[in-house]
Write a protein that holds these residues in place. Structure first.
Motif, mmCIF file in Angstrom:
data_model
loop_
_atom_site.group_PDB
_atom_site.id
_atom_site.type_symbol
_atom_site.label_atom_id
_atom_site.label_comp_id
_atom_site.label_asym_id
_atom_site.label_seq_id
_atom_site.Cartn_x
_atom_site.Cartn_y
_atom_site.Cartn_z
ATOM 1 N N LEU A 57 0.823 -1.206 0.000
ATOM 2 C CA LEU A 57 0.000 0.000 0.000
ATOM 3 C C LEU A 57 0.859 1.259 0.000
ATOM 4 N N THR A 58 1.991 1.223 0.700
ATOM 5 C CA THR A 58 2.897 2.367 0.694
ATOM 6 C C THR A 58 3.446 2.618 -0.705
ATOM 7 N N SER A 59 3.855 1.565 -1.376
ATOM 8 C CA SER A 59 4.363 1.684 -2.745
ATOM 9 C C SER A 59 3.276 2.170 -3.689
ATOM 10 N N LEU A 60 2.055 1.663 -3.501
ATOM 11 C CA LEU A 60 0.933 2.064 -4.344
ATOM 12 C C LEU A 60 0.688 3.564 -4.252
ATOM 13 N N VAL A 61 0.618 4.080 -3.016
ATOM 14 C CA VAL A 61 0.351 5.512 -2.831
ATOM 15 C C VAL A 61 1.480 6.356 -3.414
ATOM 16 N N PHE A 62 2.714 5.931 -3.192
ATOM 17 C CA PHE A 62 3.850 6.700 -3.710
ATOM 18 C C PHE A 62 3.806 6.788 -5.234
ATOM 19 N N ILE A 63 3.593 5.663 -5.901
ATOM 20 C CA ILE A 63 3.544 5.651 -7.363
ATOM 21 C C ILE A 63 2.347 6.452 -7.861
ATOM 22 N N LEU A 64 1.216 6.318 -7.171
ATOM 23 C CA LEU A 64 -0.002 7.031 -7.561
ATOM 24 C C LEU A 64 0.203 8.540 -7.501
ATOM 25 N N VAL A 65 0.862 9.015 -6.442
ATOM 26 C CA VAL A 65 1.095 10.454 -6.291
ATOM 27 C C VAL A 65 2.132 10.945 -7.303
ATOM 28 N N VAL A 66 3.167 10.150 -7.555
ATOM 29 C CA VAL A 66 4.173 10.533 -8.551
ATOM 30 C C VAL A 66 3.539 10.679 -9.931
ATOM 31 N N ILE A 67 2.649 9.749 -10.285
ATOM 32 C CA ILE A 67 1.945 9.859 -11.565
ATOM 33 C C ILE A 67 1.098 11.125 -11.600
ATOM 34 N N GLY A 68 0.483 11.453 -10.444
ATOM 35 C CA GLY A 68 -0.295 12.683 -10.362
ATOM 36 C C GLY A 68 0.559 13.923 -10.573
#
Length: 345
Positions: A35-46
């Motif tokens: 979940l930590t990796s998911l949020v980090f990648i999601l925000v970077v894409i944003g």
């Protein structure tokens, strides 16, 4: 006090006692890092501007990334389970694969059926449900297995042993400010305060149907949250060890996830003061999905805290050189975080 600062050296054996419920601890840690990796990648894409003008793109990206990052959950859980001498590696992989989807499915199933019953447009169509289940079966679960096998192969040989349980020292009576409830509050308040200002914008984006575009600031806040969580919990565990309380395995995870509880409390505050929501269905949707978000935050920060504290403890005890009157005749052997003294022949 100088004597108090070195109390952690007296429990060098107890600190490396294998924790209870190691399968559950490993599964929670692996899922939290996913979940930590998911949020980090999601925000970077944003931050790259991908979500602008695309309705529902954040949700679609989150579903896809959750499936792909399952390999991280399997890897972290499998590697840690091997280090803890876990005997049931297949059970560990299955537990890791379902530990978060089970509460996710239960909450979603109840809310989606209620939305169908009320004829709400918030209900997910049956075709979408089938696609999501197929993604979990075809992508998420196999990647968890692959990650678990890879993690076991990459894991270092463990030096932990259950026989240490027979040598455990009694834990001294702790002062009130060093007990678990106080450390839990400290571990929750400080990291939560680091991101408190961003929560209002995030909740307005989720429940107020406003477009969120401050992804750069959100990325900085997320990184700050990770750093603060790690540092605060390392400090708390160090103070705990100096009280000769060696029960750090679960304590580091439980304390690390404390901001998730504060997020749940903030959700209630937001609903009654800022949301302008009303009605049975809206209330259930808000608290159901807010509760799920709090669980995800708890797992994520709990995993960050546990792995940070584990790294810290292994470091300080690997630097510990035991001495005796015949130190010159002794040979120091490093055993994965503990230095054992053997006499030279």
């Amino acid at each position: 006090d100088r004597d108090e600062e070195v109390q952690w050296k007296l429990i060098r054996t107890e600190v490396f006692q294998i924790p209870s419920q190691r399968n559950l601890l490993c599964a929670l840690t692996g899922s939290g890092m996913q979940l930590t990796s998911l949020v980090f990648i999601l925000v970077v894409i944003g931050c790259l501007g991908v979500y602008y003008g695309a309705d529902g793109s954040v949700k679609a990206a989150a579903w896809l990334l959750y499936s792909l990052t399952a390999i991280i959950a399997g890897y972290v859980s499998g590697r840690l389970y091997k280090y803890l001498n876990g005997p049931h590696w297949a059970l560990n992989i299955i537990t890791t694969a379902v530990i978060f989807p089970i509460p996710l499915f239960i909450i979603w199933f109840i809310l989606n059926n209620l939305a169908w019953a009320y004829g709400s447009s918030a209900a997910i169509p049956f075709g979408t449900i089938v696609i999501i289940l197929l993604m979990w079966a075809v992508v998420t679960f196999p990647l968890t297995i692959l990650g678990g096998i890879t993690g076991r192969m990459k894991a270092k040989d463990s030096v932990l042993d259950d026989k240490f349980s027979k040598l455990m020292k009694p834990i001294p009576v702790l002062l009130w400010y060093r007990k678990a409830p106080i450390s839990f509050l400290i571990a929750g308040i400080i990291p939560f305060s680091a991101v408190y200002l961003q929560l209002n914008y995030i909740f307005q984006s989720i429940w107020g149907h406003r477009l969120y575009h401050l992804y750069g600031i959100l990325l900085l806040a997320f990184v700050l949250l990770i750093i603060v969580t790690a540092c605060v919990n390392i400090s708390l565990i160090y103070f705990q060890l100096n009280s000769q309380d060696y029960r750090w395995w679960w304590r580091s995870f439980i304390n690390g996830g404390a901001p998730g509880l504060f997020l749940a409390i903030y959700s209630g505050y937001y609903y009654f003061n800022n949301s302008h929501m009303q009605g049975f269905l809206q209330t259930l949707f808000f608290f159901g999905y807010s509760g799920l978000l709090s669980i995800a935050v708890y797992l994520s920060l709990g995993a960050v805290s546990f792995l940070s504290c584990s790294k810290f403890i292994n470091y300080i005890y690997s630097c510990l050189l035991y001495t005796s009157d015949a130190a010159d005749d002794l040979l120091c052997v490093d055993l994965g975080g503990r230095r054992i003294i053997k006499k030279k022949k």
